[in-house]
Design a protein around this motif. Structure first.
Motif, PDB file in Angstrom:
ATOM      1  N   ALA B 117     -12.615 -28.453   7.763  1.00  0.00           N
ATOM      2  CA  ALA B 117     -12.323 -29.747   7.144  1.00  0.00           C
ATOM      3  C   ALA B 117     -12.268 -29.613   5.637  1.00  0.00           C
ATOM      4  O   ALA B 117     -11.384 -30.175   4.982  1.00  0.00           O
ATOM      5  CB  ALA B 117     -13.376 -30.768   7.549  1.00  0.00           C
ATOM      6  N   SER B 118     -13.188 -28.827   5.092  1.00  0.00           N
ATOM      7  CA  SER B 118     -13.216 -28.682   3.633  1.00  0.00           C
ATOM      8  C   SER B 118     -11.969 -27.963   3.128  1.00  0.00           C
ATOM      9  O   SER B 118     -11.399 -28.317   2.103  1.00  0.00           O
ATOM     10  CB  SER B 118     -14.503 -27.972   3.235  1.00  0.00           C
ATOM     11  OG  SER B 118     -14.261 -26.960   2.329  1.00  0.00           O
ATOM     12  N   LYS B 119     -11.514 -26.959   3.892  1.00  0.00           N
ATOM     13  CA  LYS B 119     -10.303 -26.234   3.487  1.00  0.00           C
ATOM     14  C   LYS B 119      -9.074 -27.136   3.615  1.00  0.00           C
ATOM     15  O   LYS B 119      -8.175 -27.086   2.776  1.00  0.00           O
ATOM     16  CB  LYS B 119     -10.124 -24.965   4.327  1.00  0.00           C
ATOM     17  CG  LYS B 119     -11.100 -23.888   3.977  1.00  0.00           C
ATOM     18  CD  LYS B 119     -10.902 -23.369   2.568  1.00  0.00           C
ATOM     19  CE  LYS B 119     -12.100 -22.578   2.098  1.00  0.00           C
ATOM     20  NZ  LYS B 119     -12.069 -22.318   0.655  1.00  0.00           N
ATOM     21  N   SER B 120      -9.040 -27.966   4.666  1.00  0.00           N
ATOM     22  CA  SER B 120      -7.902 -28.874   4.813  1.00  0.00           C
ATOM     23  C   SER B 120      -7.897 -29.900   3.693  1.00  0.00           C
ATOM     24  O   SER B 120      -6.837 -30.309   3.213  1.00  0.00           O
ATOM     25  CB  SER B 120      -7.958 -29.600   6.151  1.00  0.00           C
ATOM     26  OG  SER B 120      -8.065 -28.698   7.194  1.00  0.00           O
ATOM     27  N   TYR B 121      -9.094 -30.313   3.271  1.00  0.00           N
ATOM     28  CA  TYR B 121      -9.205 -31.255   2.153  1.00  0.00           C
ATOM     29  C   TYR B 121      -8.594 -30.623   0.908  1.00  0.00           C
ATOM     30  O   TYR B 121      -7.806 -31.243   0.196  1.00  0.00           O
ATOM     31  CB  TYR B 121     -10.677 -31.578   1.933  1.00  0.00           C
ATOM     32  CG  TYR B 121     -10.934 -32.754   1.011  1.00  0.00           C
ATOM     33  CD1 TYR B 121     -11.053 -34.032   1.525  1.00  0.00           C
ATOM     34  CD2 TYR B 121     -11.069 -32.573  -0.348  1.00  0.00           C
ATOM     35  CE1 TYR B 121     -11.302 -35.116   0.698  1.00  0.00           C
ATOM     36  CE2 TYR B 121     -11.312 -33.643  -1.184  1.00  0.00           C
ATOM     37  CZ  TYR B 121     -11.440 -34.913  -0.653  1.00  0.00           C
ATOM     38  OH  TYR B 121     -11.671 -35.978  -1.480  1.00  0.00           O
ATOM     39  N   GLU B 122      -8.939 -29.347   0.696  1.00  0.00           N
ATOM     40  CA  GLU B 122      -8.388 -28.631  -0.456  1.00  0.00           C
ATOM     41  C   GLU B 122      -6.876 -28.549  -0.375  1.00  0.00           C
ATOM     42  O   GLU B 122      -6.185 -28.694  -1.391  1.00  0.00           O
ATOM     43  CB  GLU B 122      -8.959 -27.217  -0.506  1.00  0.00           C
ATOM     44  CG  GLU B 122     -10.191 -27.109  -1.367  1.00  0.00           C
ATOM     45  CD  GLU B 122     -10.759 -25.703  -1.341  1.00  0.00           C
ATOM     46  OE1 GLU B 122      -9.991 -24.739  -1.512  1.00  0.00           O
ATOM     47  OE2 GLU B 122     -11.971 -25.576  -1.128  1.00  0.00           O
TER      48      GLU B 122
END
Lengths: 100, 143
Positions: B117-122
């Motif tokens: 999720a954090s990478k997709s947010y980025e």
């Protein structure tokens, strides 16, 4: 193939369709000042949205990325408006420099 | 305005990914919760279900072709797999045989979800950066 004829056919297809939004003969074109006023209103609305979002974040119940994006939108709109303003002033000065 | 539509789509992506982080955090925090607020046994791990949504009529394609769409969290579902049983007769939530049912949360799984999720947010944030650069570049044409 007749070269003249082929160039002629290119010329005949060269009739461009009327640009969308172009003033048709007969109806009064919207005045530039009115359009500019509308644009300034839109930019102002975006600034107000950005302000409201920033206030919410400061109050502790906002959405960080939505605020950042609202501010970004306001920034881009403001820059675009500034470009229009600069162009208008430039054109005005160009006209004033004309020797009559 | 077209530029703002793309920004709105990225914004919906950012919101959806934040929701995924929220749910993963909830699962991690409740990895040992043996009872829930409504009294229905141990906590069950949750999963967000994402749905593509067209929120701009101008982009959804009036002539029927697929247009650019945003994303939203359609619902958050509970994982129905059984929880793990631990023998602990002294525990207040133990059954008559002395087994306590712990949530069906696998912390490793949740941390991987968190990372994704954090990478997709980025990724969504860099889409915004790209858009910003494009808008700037377009304005530079009119210098």
């Amino acid at each position: 193939m007749d070269p003249l004829r082929s160039t002629g056919s290119i010329g005949s297809t060269g009739s461009l369709p009327a640009a969308p939004g172009a003033a048709r003969p007969g109806d009064r074109p919207a005045s530039f000042a009115a359009e500019l006023g509308k644009a300034i209103g839109a930019v102002d609305a975006l600034q107000a949205q950005g302000d409201a979002q920033a206030e919410k974040v400061a109050a502790g119940h906002g959405n960080l990325h939505e605020t950042a994006l609202a501010l970004e939108k306001a920034d881009v709109a403001m820059r675009a408006l500034l470009k229009v303003r600069n162009k208008v002033v430039e054109a005005y000065q160009e006209v004033m420099r004309m020797s009559v | 305005m077209d530029f703002f539509t793309a920004l709105n789509i990225s914004s919906s992506g950012l919101s959806a990914e934040r929701e995924r982080v929220n749910v993963a955090s909830s699962n991690l925090a409740n990895a040992e919760s043996t009872r829930s607020a409504d009294g229905s046994g141990p906590y069950r791990r949750r999963d967000p279900v994402l749905e593509s949504v067209s929120f701009d009529a101008a982009l959804s394609g009036a002539s029927g072709e697929p247009g650019a769409v945003g994303v939203k969290v359609a619902e958050i579902v509970e994982d129905q797999r059984p929880g793990r049983k631990v023998y602990s007769p002294g525990h207040p939530d133990a059954d008559e045989k002395g087994f306590v049912t712990f949530p069906n949360v696998n912390p490793v799984h949740e941390v991987v979800n968190l990372l994704s999720a954090s990478k997709s947010y980025e990724a969504n944030a860099s889409a915004v950066d790209t858009l910003k650069g494009m808008a700037q570049r377009a304005l530079d044409i009119a210098r």
